[in-house]
Design a protein around this motif. Sequence first.
Motif, mmCIF file in Angstrom:
data_model
loop_
_atom_site.group_PDB
_atom_site.id
_atom_site.type_symbol
_atom_site.label_atom_id
_atom_site.label_comp_id
_atom_site.label_asym_id
_atom_site.label_seq_id
_atom_site.Cartn_x
_atom_site.Cartn_y
_atom_site.Cartn_z
ATOM 1 N N PRO A 127 46.363 30.337 39.693
ATOM 2 C CA PRO A 127 45.977 31.058 38.477
ATOM 3 C C PRO A 127 45.152 32.311 38.765
ATOM 4 C CG PRO A 127 45.651 28.700 38.182
ATOM 5 C CD PRO A 127 45.947 28.916 39.633
ATOM 6 N N MET A 128 44.269 32.259 39.757
ATOM 7 C CA MET A 128 43.472 33.429 40.127
ATOM 8 C C MET A 128 44.324 34.478 40.832
ATOM 9 S SD MET A 128 41.884 30.379 40.449
ATOM 10 C CE MET A 128 40.351 29.523 40.040
ATOM 11 N N LEU A 129 45.211 34.017 41.726
ATOM 12 C CA LEU A 129 46.052 34.950 42.470
ATOM 13 C C LEU A 129 46.993 35.713 41.548
ATOM 14 C CD1 LEU A 129 46.939 32.770 45.601
ATOM 15 C CD2 LEU A 129 45.301 34.655 45.469
ATOM 16 N N ARG A 130 47.455 35.069 40.492
ATOM 17 C CA ARG A 130 48.344 35.762 39.553
ATOM 18 C C ARG A 130 47.656 36.938 38.868
ATOM 19 N NH1 ARG A 130 50.232 30.243 38.194
ATOM 20 N NH2 ARG A 130 52.369 30.036 39.004
ATOM 21 N N ARG A 131 46.334 36.915 38.824
ATOM 22 C CA ARG A 131 45.592 38.015 38.193
ATOM 23 C C ARG A 131 45.265 39.138 39.180
ATOM 24 N NH1 ARG A 131 43.119 33.458 35.463
ATOM 25 N NH2 ARG A 131 41.318 33.430 36.872
ATOM 26 N N SER A 132 45.587 38.927 40.451
ATOM 27 C CA SER A 132 45.285 39.916 41.476
ATOM 28 C C SER A 132 46.446 40.890 41.669
ATOM 29 C CB SER A 132 44.987 39.225 42.810
ATOM 30 O OG SER A 132 44.908 40.162 43.861
ATOM 31 N N GLU A 133 46.118 42.141 41.966
ATOM 32 C CA GLU A 133 47.155 43.128 42.276
ATOM 33 C C GLU A 133 47.532 43.101 43.751
ATOM 34 O OE1 GLU A 133 45.868 46.950 41.002
ATOM 35 O OE2 GLU A 133 45.816 46.420 38.874
ATOM 36 N N HIS A 134 46.798 42.339 44.551
ATOM 37 C CA HIS A 134 47.055 42.285 45.999
ATOM 38 C C HIS A 134 47.044 40.839 46.481
ATOM 39 C CE1 HIS A 134 46.644 46.616 46.154
ATOM 40 N NE2 HIS A 134 45.478 46.528 45.535
ATOM 41 N N ALA A 135 47.708 39.966 45.747
ATOM 42 C CA ALA A 135 47.653 38.542 46.054
ATOM 43 C C ALA A 135 48.466 38.187 47.295
ATOM 44 C CB ALA A 135 48.165 37.741 44.859
#
Length: 265
Positions: A127-135
């Motif tokens: 869930p946190m990675l989906r909000r990142s532009e550089h996951a």
Amino acid sequence: MTGASGSNPAVSEFAGLSALVTGGSSGIGLATARLLSERGAQVACVDLAFSNLPEPLVPVVCDVTDDAAVRAAVEYVASTFGGLDVVVNNAGIGAQGGVEHAADEQWREVFEVNVLGVARTSRAALPMLRRSEHAAIVNTCSVAAEVGLPDRAVYSASKGAVLALTRAMAADHVADGIRVNCVTPGTADTPWVQRLLDAAPDPAVERAALEARQPTGRLVGADQVAHAICHLASPAALASTGTALPVDAGMSGLRLPASGKGRYD
């Protein structure tokens, strides 16, 4: 390489990004955490225990076999850093012996850490990675996933699962903008390998044998694996997903004459 101003681009490569490294108290995990930090990331190390973790690395005590603890640890890291961009699934344990002598409990123990630990940590972080532009997720696999090594049945099977899981996750989450890769190290010069050597009847002979089976004639350094992990985690590696990057001193790709010696001594 430095720019015209004399600055080193690598120093700010992960600036503004946050990372979580499991198995981060020593060996490959600690080397990776330090390198990520040196290149600008905020970094949390997750492990069972810590001793003198260097600042500014953030220690988080957690057992990757405990799903509730993993979820709490990931939430804590994301809350502390204001998000999460990179997950390095490095926690792992070894096992010696073939199928004939490996008890069911040993299979369960190794897979709980080496495979399910990757799945639990990744699941909690998605869930946190989906909000990142550089996951990015980078898993520590092993050359044992791709070549047959004697007396390593359980360990090899677990790392084969990590390799397959890496590629399956890469396919599942490419649409989410989350890159998933792994490194496949050869025998690395880490505290875990040193403990195995110390337990051998003749540590010097055993170390020489490990070195001899690698075409370069030496063990892989933890820092060398860390550089490969950071490459795959970097925003600069945007085209890499579903990749298994060998860091194995030539074990998987080279076939030298029996008398061949390493050329990097």
